[in-house]
Design a protein around this motif. Structure first.
Motif, PDB file in Angstrom:
ATOM      1  N   PRO A  24      39.765  44.523  46.701  1.00 30.10           N
ATOM      2  CA  PRO A  24      38.560  43.757  47.012  1.00 30.10           C
ATOM      3  C   PRO A  24      37.547  44.607  47.773  1.00 30.10           C
ATOM      4  O   PRO A  24      37.918  45.441  48.618  1.00 30.10           O
ATOM      5  N   ALA A  25      36.291  44.421  47.450  1.00 28.86           N
ATOM      6  CA  ALA A  25      35.239  45.133  48.184  1.00 28.86           C
ATOM      7  C   ALA A  25      35.191  44.630  49.625  1.00 28.86           C
ATOM      8  O   ALA A  25      35.425  43.449  49.899  1.00 28.86           O
ATOM      9  N   ALA A  26      34.913  45.547  50.544  1.00 23.56           N
ATOM     10  CA  ALA A  26      34.830  45.209  51.964  1.00 23.56           C
ATOM     11  C   ALA A  26      33.438  45.541  52.494  1.00 23.56           C
ATOM     12  O   ALA A  26      32.696  46.325  51.892  1.00 23.56           O
ATOM     13  N   VAL A  27      33.090  44.931  53.624  1.00 21.46           N
ATOM     14  CA  VAL A  27      31.768  45.162  54.213  1.00 21.46           C
ATOM     15  C   VAL A  27      31.542  46.657  54.437  1.00 21.46           C
ATOM     16  O   VAL A  27      30.453  47.188  54.208  1.00 21.46           O
ATOM     17  N   GLY A  28      32.599  47.363  54.830  1.00 18.98           N
ATOM     18  CA  GLY A  28      32.463  48.783  55.096  1.00 18.98           C
ATOM     19  C   GLY A  28      32.237  49.643  53.865  1.00 18.98           C
ATOM     20  O   GLY A  28      31.982  50.847  53.982  1.00 18.98           O
ATOM     21  N   ASP A  29      32.332  49.046  52.667  1.00 17.31           N
ATOM     22  CA  ASP A  29      32.107  49.801  51.430  1.00 17.31           C
ATOM     23  C   ASP A  29      30.634  49.876  51.046  1.00 17.31           C
ATOM     24  O   ASP A  29      30.281  50.572  50.086  1.00 17.31           O
ATOM     25  N   ALA A  30      29.777  49.150  51.754  1.00 22.53           N
ATOM     26  CA  ALA A  30      28.379  49.028  51.319  1.00 22.53           C
ATOM     27  C   ALA A  30      27.702  50.389  51.187  1.00 22.53           C
ATOM     28  O   ALA A  30      26.975  50.644  50.216  1.00 22.53           O
ATOM     29  N   ALA A  31      27.944  51.279  52.134  1.00 25.52           N
ATOM     30  CA  ALA A  31      27.278  52.585  52.079  1.00 25.52           C
ATOM     31  C   ALA A  31      27.729  53.377  50.858  1.00 25.52           C
ATOM     32  O   ALA A  31      26.913  54.002  50.160  1.00 25.52           O
ATOM     33  N   HIS A  72      31.595  33.843  45.550  1.00 28.73           N
ATOM     34  CA  HIS A  72      31.407  35.291  45.398  1.00 28.73           C
ATOM     35  C   HIS A  72      32.732  36.029  45.516  1.00 28.73           C
ATOM     36  O   HIS A  72      33.606  35.676  46.328  1.00 28.73           O
ATOM     37  N   ALA A  73      32.866  37.082  44.707  1.00 24.17           N
ATOM     38  CA  ALA A  73      33.989  38.015  44.838  1.00 24.17           C
ATOM     39  C   ALA A  73      33.556  39.333  44.235  1.00 24.17           C
ATOM     40  O   ALA A  73      32.719  39.365  43.319  1.00 24.17           O
ATOM     41  N   ALA A  74      34.110  40.417  44.728  1.00 22.96           N
ATOM     42  CA  ALA A  74      33.788  41.747  44.192  1.00 22.96           C
ATOM     43  C   ALA A  74      34.999  42.650  44.349  1.00 22.96           C
ATOM     44  O   ALA A  74      35.770  42.535  45.305  1.00 22.96           O
ATOM     45  N   LEU A  75      35.126  43.566  43.410  1.00 19.75           N
ATOM     46  CA  LEU A  75      36.213  44.534  43.407  1.00 19.75           C
ATOM     47  C   LEU A  75      35.638  45.935  43.272  1.00 19.75           C
ATOM     48  O   LEU A  75      34.637  46.134  42.579  1.00 19.75           O
ATOM     49  N   VAL A  76      36.300  46.904  43.909  1.00 20.40           N
ATOM     50  CA  VAL A  76      35.910  48.295  43.750  1.00 20.40           C
ATOM     51  C   VAL A  76      37.078  49.066  43.151  1.00 20.40           C
ATOM     52  O   VAL A  76      38.245  48.710  43.322  1.00 20.40           O
ATOM     53  N   GLY A  88      31.364  42.507  40.473  1.00 16.45           N
ATOM     54  CA  GLY A  88      31.351  41.293  41.275  1.00 16.45           C
ATOM     55  C   GLY A  88      30.814  40.126  40.494  1.00 16.45           C
ATOM     56  O   GLY A  88      30.241  40.281  39.411  1.00 16.45           O
ATOM     57  N   TYR A  89      31.056  38.934  41.017  1.00 12.37           N
ATOM     58  CA  TYR A  89      30.460  37.749  40.393  1.00 12.37           C
ATOM     59  C   TYR A  89      29.859  36.845  41.468  1.00 12.37           C
ATOM     60  O   TYR A  89      30.281  36.855  42.630  1.00 12.37           O
ATOM     61  N   GLU A  90      28.848  36.106  41.053  1.00 16.14           N
ATOM     62  CA  GLU A  90      28.186  35.123  41.901  1.00 16.14           C
ATOM     63  C   GLU A  90      28.128  33.816  41.136  1.00 16.14           C
ATOM     64  O   GLU A  90      27.833  33.795  39.939  1.00 16.14           O
ATOM     65  N   ARG A  91      28.416  32.735  41.823  1.00 13.11           N
ATOM     66  CA  ARG A  91      28.341  31.418  41.174  1.00 13.11           C
ATOM     67  C   ARG A  91      27.703  30.430  42.130  1.00 13.11           C
ATOM     68  O   ARG A  91      27.835  30.539  43.349  1.00 13.11           O
ATOM     69  N   ASP A  92      26.975  29.493  41.544  1.00 10.20           N
ATOM     70  CA  ASP A  92      26.480  28.382  42.349  1.00 10.20           C
ATOM     71  C   ASP A  92      27.673  27.526  42.751  1.00 10.20           C
ATOM     72  O   ASP A  92      28.650  27.408  42.007  1.00 10.20           O
ATOM     73  N   ASN A  93      27.593  26.926  43.920  1.00 11.79           N
ATOM     74  CA  ASN A  93      28.721  26.129  44.394  1.00 11.79           C
ATOM     75  C   ASN A  93      29.100  25.071  43.367  1.00 11.79           C
ATOM     76  O   ASN A  93      28.271  24.273  42.930  1.00 11.79           O
ATOM     77  N   GLY A  94      30.370  25.103  42.977  1.00 14.20           N
ATOM     78  CA  GLY A  94      30.871  24.102  42.042  1.00 14.20           C
ATOM     79  C   GLY A  94      30.575  24.390  40.592  1.00 14.20           C
ATOM     80  O   GLY A  94      31.039  23.652  39.714  1.00 14.20           O
ATOM     81  N   ALA A  95      29.800  25.440  40.289  1.00 17.87           N
ATOM     82  CA  ALA A  95      29.451  25.724  38.899  1.00 17.87           C
ATOM     83  C   ALA A  95      30.676  26.222  38.140  1.00 17.87           C
ATOM     84  O   ALA A  95      31.570  26.851  38.693  1.00 17.87           O
ATOM     85  N   ALA A 122      37.862  39.165  35.868  1.00 15.77           N
ATOM     86  CA  ALA A 122      38.075  37.949  35.091  1.00 15.77           C
ATOM     87  C   ALA A 122      39.311  37.202  35.567  1.00 15.77           C
ATOM     88  O   ALA A 122      39.321  35.966  35.671  1.00 15.77           O
ATOM     89  N   SER A 123      40.383  37.942  35.877  1.00 14.27           N
ATOM     90  CA  SER A 123      41.597  37.309  36.395  1.00 14.27           C
ATOM     91  C   SER A 123      41.326  36.636  37.728  1.00 14.27           C
ATOM     92  O   SER A 123      41.758  35.492  37.972  1.00 14.27           O
ATOM     93  N   LEU A 124      40.598  37.324  38.597  1.00 18.23           N
ATOM     94  CA  LEU A 124      40.257  36.768  39.907  1.00 18.23           C
ATOM     95  C   LEU A 124      39.395  35.521  39.756  1.00 18.23           C
ATOM     96  O   LEU A 124      39.620  34.502  40.427  1.00 18.23           O
ATOM     97  N   ALA A 125      38.408  35.587  38.863  1.00 21.99           N
ATOM     98  CA  ALA A 125      37.525  34.437  38.647  1.00 21.99           C
ATOM     99  C   ALA A 125      38.287  33.257  38.053  1.00 21.99           C
ATOM    100  O   ALA A 125      38.073  32.094  38.436  1.00 21.99           O
ATOM    101  N   ARG A 126      39.189  33.543  37.117  1.00 18.37           N
ATOM    102  CA  ARG A 126      39.974  32.483  36.486  1.00 18.37           C
ATOM    103  C   ARG A 126      40.785  31.725  37.528  1.00 18.37           C
ATOM    104  O   ARG A 126      40.844  30.501  37.529  1.00 18.37           O
ATOM    105  N   ARG A 127      41.413  32.475  38.437  1.00 18.23           N
ATOM    106  CA  ARG A 127      42.212  31.832  39.472  1.00 18.23           C
ATOM    107  C   ARG A 127      41.332  31.089  40.480  1.00 18.23           C
ATOM    108  O   ARG A 127      41.804  30.188  41.158  1.00 18.23           O
ATOM    109  N   GLY A 128      40.063  31.491  40.571  1.00 24.71           N
ATOM    110  CA  GLY A 128      39.149  30.799  41.461  1.00 24.71           C
ATOM    111  C   GLY A 128      38.471  29.596  40.830  1.00 24.71           C
ATOM    112  O   GLY A 128      37.602  28.983  41.456  1.00 24.71           O
TER     113      GLY A 128
END
Length: 883
Positions: A24-31, A72-76, A88-95, A122-128
């Protein structure tokens, strides 16, 4: 195998066999992610961000690397510690849909980073709970469009003003699994090349002592004529076995493709690290006795340095291809080069198998002992066997499969191309322990052996002896076209034994036709019998026997021949075996021979010759089973779009939120889970008071049953939790009060017309993974013990075989009689349960008993569901074994 990318890192293979880390992407990965974006060419920035600007705003990386939340979720992906991709993916709440973004560093393009990230996201999103991923892609972004098209997911595209709107429904159907499997196989083969076809190798652990594991390996490598370059490492010796030794792996003249490690257990991690730093491609660790912490450290080192690992505690490996000639084991004798890929966990079994296969003229193409199987598994080696041109048979002896659902898919594919023989050790104790949970009952331990292997096209064997006997027939004889066996013997009593043994193996010994019997009678001495078994009498001469075999081989009434001869001075067996059998298999039985099986010369093919009739019949039965399986349609895995997967998942997870350790769902929740998957249940209402129970009677109408529920309750009637055929309010009120005093949940259910009571269910078996079970139902289901089982996912062919394998189904009406059973309806319930097992890995056990089946449909009258926190949430995800 635990695969949880939402809670930590996993490792997987790229198309070139290199190992990438995904987390999973972490805040410290932004740079680092911002630098990745900035390093893209202007053209690639335009394709990714729709504008060719010289800079990418920093907030893009910050938004991707923010903490995960339901929207939201993101992987590196990391190679050698460098972030080379992000998704990464972004979704509206409940969409139901989420928008995906994906970027890969240019210097790793073409290595499969993007596709791998897409699969994991896709696996992460499916489980979410995400149903589909969406993206907007410029029409000229051919690389990204190809990634989406090749993913294997259903693809919907809409072109609008030069922008392609893409939607990828997250359906894990057979097409998607096959696409993932093909990519995994290709990457796995690339990573195994340096292990099994190394151009150079090093041995760490040779000594000056006359007897040691390391010295035995060095001797076998040298005497076997290995075609690559050999290096030795020893910290205190200048040479070992006449070859100059280097003090450490750091001093090797080149990075070796393979390092064979045979050092004391405590030294293994340091040796592995030194090999990794020198650039080794793979390790085969023969050392045994590593502590749990050392095993973890060893695997971490191999992952960090991108090395595949065979073992530890393994017997070694061999590739006897003439271009390789590698024999890196400590066996006393070099196996004969040949066509069998041998995969084993036990060194002793491996030695025995190689010696028998060599003796029988089959020989060995590849050998690998997986040992403790921290990394390389039987699945990896089966994929290697499939691709290896020199391999014509796979022989497998393991205690378990690291990922049984992947094994099932791999075996089904490979078995279409070459025979796979498998012996699973440790079956009885583990099987019995797993079976005690009830749904599978004690029958599961027996079912999971032969039936489930056969479903995957694997020939199941129970011993090393049976393994080599079956191998002898499959290697030297053609497959029989049918089950009809002609038994030829010069002693009548022996012929009867063979006939009995054939029938026990689902082979037929039919009475031969009049014309054929007349032909045989003319060729044989007087006094014989030509009906089948063919009794030639002890007076038969060699030429007469040869004519008999030729006549049987030419007859369309016969599919195979078993020739049993007690030695006499009048007939010689050898010329008879050389008779032309017209492509039909011929086996011989020679009771006097000391070996269980030998192979005698027989014209163009060797003739497997057994010491006992039962062994010959069993081996021929295996060949006939393979014929049937190859003729069997592959089938397709049904997908039921009407399944309310999200509702069922929430039902399960709501229970686990309050009961993290898991347990049995309440009856009403169990019924709702079944209904979410389109399984019809008899109408019901939960009652929380006597008056609600009476109100349920009014709603349901007719006669009702009142059921009490308690966790794990199997037979309600025996526990006093069932009242039937109630139609008056006072009866329902009294039944409710009686149940409510003892049971926490009470359900009122409409009485259904009782037809044939059957039973269907799911159970997670520790060796094979989730199974779908079918059998007769009702109170006597356990006593009758009429069940069948199949591995998930079920194809339509699997579902049909699951149901029709229970012979009582045919006897009770599937094939006629006063009433008929709607067999397709039962098959559909089985297929729906298979999908449920895949969608909801938290369901450890499910029991629908009884399922009433009439002429027009199937109706579940009761349901039990046990759930648990299951770590293997996505068994098909491309990932190497975890730490």
């Amino acid at each position: 195998m635990t695969v949880r990318i939402d809670s930590g890192p996993v490792h997987a293979l790229l198309t070139d066999g290199s190992i990438v880390r995904i987390r999973p992407a972490a805040v410290g990965d932004a740079a680092a992610v911002h630098r990745l974006h900035q390093a893209l060419s202007a053209e690639n920035r335009r394709l990714r961000f729709f504008v060719p600007g010289p800079r990418v705003p920093g907030h893009v990386a910050e938004r991707l690397c923010r903490p995960p939340d339901p929207a939201h979720a993101a992987l590196v992906a990391l190679l050698a510690g460098e972030i080379v991709g992000i998704a990464g993916y972004e979704r509206d709440n409940g969409a139901a849909t989420a928008e995906i973004s994906l970027a890969v560093a240019e210097h790793v393009h073409g290595r499969g980073v993007g596709t791998l990230l897409l699969e994991h996201l896709a696996s992460l999103a499916r489980r979410g709970g995400v149903a589909a991923l969406t993206a907007e892609v410029l029409l000229d972004n051919h690389a990204m469009l190809r990634v989406f098209a090749d993913a294997g997911l259903p693809l919907r595209r809409h072109l609008d003003m030069g922008v392609v709107e893409v939607e990828l429904p997250l359906t894990m159907d057979d097409r998607y699994l096959s696409a993932v499997e093909e990519r995994e196989s290709r990457a796995g083969l690339a990573s195994m090349h340096r292990l099994l076809r190394p151009s150079s190798l090093a041995v760490v652990g040779g000594t000056r002592r006359a007897v040691s594991v390391g010295n035995a390996v060095v001797r076998n490598i040298l005497e076997g004529g290995y075609t690559g370059r050999v290096h030795l490492v020893h910290p205190g010796e200048a040479d070992v076995a006449g070859i100059a030794a280097h003090p450490s792996a750091a001093d090797l003249p080149e990075p070796p493709d393979l390092v064979v490690v045979a050092v004391p257990a405590e030294a293994v991690p340091d040796v592995a690290r030194a090999c990794g730093e020198r650039g080794a491609g793979a390790l085969a660790v023969l050392s045994a006795g590593l502590a749990a912490s050392a095993r973890r450290e060893l695997l971490e080192i191999c992952r960090a340095y991108e090395m595949r690992l065979l073992g530890p505690n393994c017997f070694g490996l061999a590739n006897l291809d003439p271009d390789v000639r590698l024999h890196a084991t400590f066996a006393a004798r070099r196996p004969r080069p040949g066509h069998a890929c041998v995969i084993t966990q036990s060194g002793g079994v491996g030695i025995t198998l190689m010696e028998h296969l060599s003796r029988l003229g089959i020989g060995v193409s590849t050998f690998a002992s997986v040992g403790d199987r921290l990394d390389v598994s039987s699945n990896d080696l089966l994929a290697w066997a499939e691709a290896d041109a020199g391999t014509r048979m796979a022989v497998v002896h393991v205690e378990s499969f690291g990922n049984p659902r992947k094994f099932s898919r791999i075996a089904r594919r490979i078995s279409r191309k070459l025979p796979v023989l498998a012996m699973l050790s440790g079956r009885s104790a583990a099987g019995r322990r797993a079976a005690r949970t009830h749904t599978g009952g004690a029958a599961v331990a027996e079912l999971t052996g032969a039936a489930l292997f056969r479903q995957a096209g694997v020939s199941p064997v129970r011993s090393v002896t049976e393994m080599v006997e079956t191998a002898a027939v499959l290697a030297h004889q053609p497959l029989p076209a049918g089950p009809r066996v002609a038994v030829v013997t010069n002693t009548a009593g022996t012929g009867v034994l063979v006939a009995d043994a054939c029938e026990a193996e689902e082979l037929e010994v039919p009475t031969l036709g009049t014309d054929l019997r007349r032909k045989l009678a003319g060729d044989l001495p007087p006094g014989g019998s030509c009906a089948n078994p063919v009794d030639t009498t002890p007076q038969v001469r060699t030429e007469q026997l040869r004519c008999c075999v030729r006549a049987l081989a030419e007859s369309p009434e016969v599919d195979a021949i078993i020739l049993v001869l007690v030695p006499t001075a009048l007939a010689d067996l050898a010329p008879t075996l050389c008779a032309d059998t017209g492509g039909k298999p011929i086996l011989a039985v020679a009771p006097e021979q000391p070996e269980a099986v030998t192979v005698l010369p027989g014209g163009d093919r060797g003739v497997p010759t057994f010491s006992a009739p039962e062994e010959a019949a069993a081996a021929l039965g295996q060949a006939w089973a393979r014929t049937r399986w190859l003729a069997r349609p592959a089938g397709t895995v049904p997908v039921f779009p009407d399944a309310a997967v999200g509702r069922a998942r929430e039902e399960v997870r709501e229970f686990l939120r309050t009961r993290p350790v898991g347990g049995w769902l309440p009856l009403d929740a169990a019924l709702r889970v079944a209904e979410c998957y389109g399984i019809r249940t008899a109408p019901w209402r939960r009652a929380r008071s006597a008056e609600e129970a009476v109100a349920a009677l009014d709603v349901l109408g007719g006669r009702v049953a009142v059921k009490g529920d308690v966790a794990g309750l199997a037979h309600r009637r025996a526990a006093g939790a069932l009242r039937l055929d109630l139609d008056r309010p006072e009866e329902v009120r009294a039944a409710y009060r009686a149940c409510a005093e003892r049971f926490p949940t009470v359900v009122v259910q409409a009485m259904a017309a009782r037809e044939f009571d059957t039973r269907l269910g799911i159970i997670h078996q520790p060796v094979f993974g989730p199974l779908v079970l079918f059998g007769l139902g009702g109170s006597y289901a356990d006593a009758l013990d009429t069940r069948s089982a199949r591995l998930t996912p079920l194809t339509d062919v699997d579902a049909a075989e699951l149901v029709r394998e229970v012979r009582a189904v045919a006897a009770l009406g599937a094939e006629g009689g006063d009433r008929r059973m709607d067999v397709p309806a039962v098959q559909e319930v089985a297929a729906r349960l298979s999908q449920l097992a895949g969608d909801l890995p938290e369901v450890a056990e499910m029991d629908l008993n009884p399922v009433s089946v009439g002429e027009h449909g199937a109706l579940a009258l009761d349901a039990r569901v046990r759930v648990s926190q299951r770590p293997d949430e996505d068994p098909y995800l491309r990932a190497l074994p975890p730490f």
